[in-house]
Design an enzyme around this catalytic site. Sequence first.
Site, mmCIF file in Angstrom:
data_model
loop_
_atom_site.group_PDB
_atom_site.id
_atom_site.type_symbol
_atom_site.label_atom_id
_atom_site.label_comp_id
_atom_site.label_asym_id
_atom_site.label_seq_id
_atom_site.Cartn_x
_atom_site.Cartn_y
_atom_site.Cartn_z
ATOM 1 N N ASP A 19 0.776 -1.244 0.092
ATOM 2 C CA ASP A 19 0.126 0.001 -0.154
ATOM 3 C C ASP A 19 0.799 1.214 -0.133
ATOM 4 O O ASP A 19 0.456 2.313 0.848
ATOM 5 C CB ASP A 19 -0.859 0.076 1.223
ATOM 6 C CG ASP A 19 -1.951 -1.002 1.107
ATOM 7 O OD1 ASP A 19 -1.825 -2.180 0.411
ATOM 8 O OD2 ASP A 19 -2.818 -1.194 2.011
ATOM 9 N N LYS A 105 -6.836 -5.045 -3.005
ATOM 10 C CA LYS A 105 -7.416 -5.626 -1.753
ATOM 11 C C LYS A 105 -8.496 -4.489 -1.398
ATOM 12 O O LYS A 105 -8.449 -3.423 -1.708
ATOM 13 C CB LYS A 105 -6.456 -6.078 -0.949
ATOM 14 C CG LYS A 105 -5.912 -4.770 -0.304
ATOM 15 C CD LYS A 105 -4.741 -5.247 0.751
ATOM 16 C CE LYS A 105 -4.075 -3.922 1.605
ATOM 17 N NZ LYS A 105 -4.819 -2.867 1.974
ATOM 18 N N CYS A 144 -1.995 -2.576 7.687
ATOM 19 C CA CYS A 144 -1.798 -3.380 6.640
ATOM 20 C C CYS A 144 -0.551 -4.144 6.368
ATOM 21 O O CYS A 144 -0.516 -5.439 6.341
ATOM 22 C CB CYS A 144 -2.218 -2.758 5.041
ATOM 23 S SG CYS A 144 -3.959 -2.285 5.177
HETATM 24 C C1 VGL Z 1 -4.753 0.838 5.716
HETATM 25 C C2 VGL Z 1 -6.242 2.022 7.197
HETATM 26 C C3 VGL Z 1 -6.956 1.921 6.324
HETATM 27 C C4 VGL Z 1 -3.226 0.578 5.389
HETATM 28 C C5 VGL Z 1 -5.448 0.484 4.899
HETATM 29 O O1 VGL Z 1 -2.764 0.522 4.260
HETATM 30 O O2 VGL Z 1 -2.591 0.429 6.413
HETATM 31 N N1 VGL Z 1 -4.826 1.653 7.033
HETATM 32 N N2 VGL Z 1 -6.963 1.303 4.947
#
Ligand code: VGL
Length: 207
Positions: A19, A105, A144
Amino acid sequence: MLRKKEIELRDSDALLLVDVQKDFLPGGALAVPNADKILHFLNAYIKIFSNKGLKIYMTRDWHPEDHCSFKDYGGLWPKHCIQESEGAKFAEELKLPPDVVIISKATDKNKDAYSGFDDTELDNILKKDNIKRLFIGGLATDYCVKATVLDALSLGYKVFLLLDGIKAVNVNPQDEEKALLEMKEKGAIFIDISSLSDDIVDSRGNC
Ligand code: VGL
Ligand code: ZN
């Protein structure tokens, strides 16, 4: 912590970046403090893996507009990483080779998914590619990255966590520390760029 090129990379090793998207960087919708500081290091890892012809996988948070993790829909977070939006793009500073494999995802509006393995093809793809060890970095340490690392360990992968390639949200001040402890207890090995390279990599990640 392993230092000074103590790890020899093998064909069954891969880099997994979690991410590293604009919305999680400073100025983004769900900015992770100091997330920009990891980008030069991630580029150094990318260079090492791609120079050796090793695989690079990237997960991306890829939500529909009405995703359940958004505050407006009963969730915890501001709107972020909406499919096809600017904020969902990978950080522009990343020097990505053309053949990185992208795994989307948390695409189902009714279900959040922190782990890159949750309802994705990631495990199948890694198995098909004969990957045994994962070098994991990205955002965010306490969400994540943690979920992805823990799933990877329970699926039987050996996991190296890139300490200079992760940053935490720290909604509560201890979250990062707790996440690191949990990953270590479950078997993740902490490394930094010096574990893979004899070159000096300065604080900007140049080597
Ligand atoms: C994430 C909060 C909400 C992450 C993703 O990638 O850590 N954190 N969505
Ligand atoms: Zn999300």
